[in-house]
Enzyme design. Structure first.
Site, PDB file in Angstrom:
ATOM      1  N   TYR A  62      93.034 -58.664  22.155  1.00  0.00           N
ATOM      2  CA  TYR A  62      94.421 -58.693  21.693  1.00  0.00           C
ATOM      3  C   TYR A  62      94.510 -59.719  20.558  1.00  0.00           C
ATOM      4  O   TYR A  62      94.419 -60.932  20.782  1.00  0.00           O
ATOM      5  CB  TYR A  62      95.369 -59.096  22.817  1.00  0.00           C
ATOM      6  CG  TYR A  62      95.576 -58.055  23.891  1.00  0.00           C
ATOM      7  CD1 TYR A  62      95.146 -56.735  23.722  1.00  0.00           C
ATOM      8  CD2 TYR A  62      96.204 -58.371  25.088  1.00  0.00           C
ATOM      9  CE1 TYR A  62      95.336 -55.787  24.712  1.00  0.00           C
ATOM     10  CE2 TYR A  62      96.412 -57.423  26.077  1.00  0.00           C
ATOM     11  CZ  TYR A  62      95.971 -56.134  25.893  1.00  0.00           C
ATOM     12  OH  TYR A  62      96.161 -55.206  26.881  1.00  0.00           O
TER      13      TYR A  62
ATOM     14  N   PRO B  71     104.645 -49.366  32.325  1.00  0.00           N
ATOM     15  CA  PRO B  71     105.554 -48.708  33.277  1.00  0.00           C
ATOM     16  C   PRO B  71     106.873 -48.269  32.650  1.00  0.00           C
ATOM     17  O   PRO B  71     107.585 -47.453  33.227  1.00  0.00           O
ATOM     18  CB  PRO B  71     105.782 -49.797  34.336  1.00  0.00           C
ATOM     19  CG  PRO B  71     105.620 -51.073  33.569  1.00  0.00           C
ATOM     20  CD  PRO B  71     104.507 -50.803  32.600  1.00  0.00           C
ATOM     21  N   LEU B  72     107.184 -48.821  31.475  1.00  0.00           N
ATOM     22  CA  LEU B  72     108.397 -48.428  30.754  1.00  0.00           C
ATOM     23  C   LEU B  72     108.065 -47.548  29.564  1.00  0.00           C
ATOM     24  O   LEU B  72     108.885 -47.380  28.654  1.00  0.00           O
ATOM     25  CB  LEU B  72     109.168 -49.672  30.294  1.00  0.00           C
ATOM     26  CG  LEU B  72     109.577 -50.640  31.406  1.00  0.00           C
ATOM     27  CD1 LEU B  72     110.297 -51.849  30.823  1.00  0.00           C
ATOM     28  CD2 LEU B  72     110.441 -49.941  32.443  1.00  0.00           C
TER      29      LEU B  72
ATOM     30  N   GLY C 279     108.532 -49.274  26.300  1.00  0.00           N
ATOM     31  CA  GLY C 279     109.914 -49.553  25.940  1.00  0.00           C
ATOM     32  C   GLY C 279     110.837 -48.356  25.892  1.00  0.00           C
ATOM     33  O   GLY C 279     112.062 -48.510  25.940  1.00  0.00           O
TER      34      GLY C 279
ATOM     35  N   SER D  88     113.325 -47.934  28.710  1.00  0.00           N
ATOM     36  CA  SER D  88     114.372 -48.956  28.822  1.00  0.00           C
ATOM     37  C   SER D  88     115.635 -48.547  28.092  1.00  0.00           C
ATOM     38  O   SER D  88     116.687 -49.176  28.241  1.00  0.00           O
ATOM     39  CB  SER D  88     113.869 -50.288  28.259  1.00  0.00           C
ATOM     40  OG  SER D  88     113.710 -50.203  26.852  1.00  0.00           O
TER      41      SER D  88
END
Length: 329
Positions: free
Chosen positions: A55, A207-208, A211, A214
């Site tokens: 990263y 899991p979203l 984004g 959301s």
């Protein structure tokens, strides 16, 4: 709220913190705010911090080291490795080949220890399976690191059933990290039953859906980072998926929570052997996500969600084709 990660694994927070976005993966981020977000996660008991040595070529690990300084015992460090970087078509550095060579892993871990300013890593995960190296050799190298006390637990990510089973013959695999959400449910057919049979915990990333679930995006132009290259965010796919998000909003309102909290609660409701690591780089998002553990979904709730949003309903693949080839190997 803590959960056991795997049959013989550690107790960790059910909702962890994905730190990738703090190093520019999804637009700019503020280092001071990012550090404060990690510190707040530890205050809330969200001790599972997920990063990778690739990263921003180590920047993310260095960032985490600043946040956990003096608090190492409160953090469970999950580090992925094996993804190399190489120049892309425009000359910029980007994801390159995968390496599962034992010598590479033995070398990489010490760079991570240096950047993190720690003498051990809690969970060390091969980010993708290297098709050029038998998985038994890759996992054998990680098993050696466990024996030496350099890492405590071994993980896999985005691996096939065959690779998971082979790896488990070499040493105990604590966790499989893989994308799992209302929109990414491919693992339910074979992978999830397999890891449950083997006593391996699931670390659900994205899991979203980066984004989207959301409800923060209203039109494709709202996306100004690497997500523009992902099929689910493009063209007709975007607008079809936006309709699903509106449905989630309606369900969340009825439940008295936000769409993000509903999506996270759904993941956690799929089994006590699952933890999830939503990415956050701001304290307000972290606190919103953390509160999802207080959202209790009844069987009636789950049936309603399933009726509206069954597996496979999302439009578009989760990665561009060139990256999809590295999954499920």
């Amino acid at each position: 709220m803590n959960r056991e990660l795997g049959t013989n694994g550690p107790s960790v927070s059910a909702i962890g913190l994905g730190c990738m976005g703090m190093s520019g993966a999804y637009g700019q981020s503020d280092e001071k705010e990012a550090i404060s977000t990690i510190e707040r996660a530890l205050e809330l008991g969200n001790n599972f911090l997920d990063t990778a040595d690739y990263y921003a070529v180590g920047h993310n690990e260095e960032l985490i080291s600043k946040a956990i300084n003096g608090k190492r015992n409160k953090a469970f460090l999950s580090v992925k490795t094996g993804q190399l970087y190489a120049p892309g078509p425009n000359g910029a550095m980007g994801p390159g080949p995968i390496s599962g060579h034992p010598d590479y892993l033995r070398n990489a871990v010490f760079y991570s220890l240096r950047r993190l300013k720690t003498d051990y890593i809690d969970l060390y995960t091969q980010a993708r399976v290297d098709p050029a190296v038998p998985i038994e050799e890759t996992i054998g190298a990680l098993s050696d690191l466990v024996q030496k006390g350099i890492i405590r637990y071994v993980g896999l990510s985005e691996a096939s059933v065959d690779s998971i089973r082979k790896a488990a013959t070499v040493c105990s695999i604590t966790a499989l990290q893989i994308e799992y959400s209302l929109w990414s449910r491919d693992i339910e057919a074979q992978i999830l039953p397999t890891i449950r049979q083997l006593g391996i915990g699931l670390v659900a990333y994205a899991p979203l859906s980066r984004g989207f679930l959301s409800g923060e995006f209203k039109k494709p132009e709202d996306i100004k980072d690497s997500r523009v290259n992902m099929p689910r965010y493009q063209g007709d796919n975007f607008f079809k998926n936006l309709e699903l998000v509106e449905t989630i909003k309606t369900l969340a309102t009825a439940k008295g929570c936000t769409p993000a909290q509903l999506a996270l609660a759904w993941v956690l409701a799929q089994g006590d052997d699952i933890i999830t690591i939503p990415g956050s780089k701001r304290i307000n998002h972290l606190e919103e996500n953390s509160a999802a553990e207080n959202v209790i979904l009844t069987q009636e709730d789950l049936q309603s969600i399933e009726a509206i949003m069954p597996a496979g309903i999302v439009s578009g693949t989760r990665y561009p084709e060139r990256f999809m080839n590295a999954l499920n190997r």
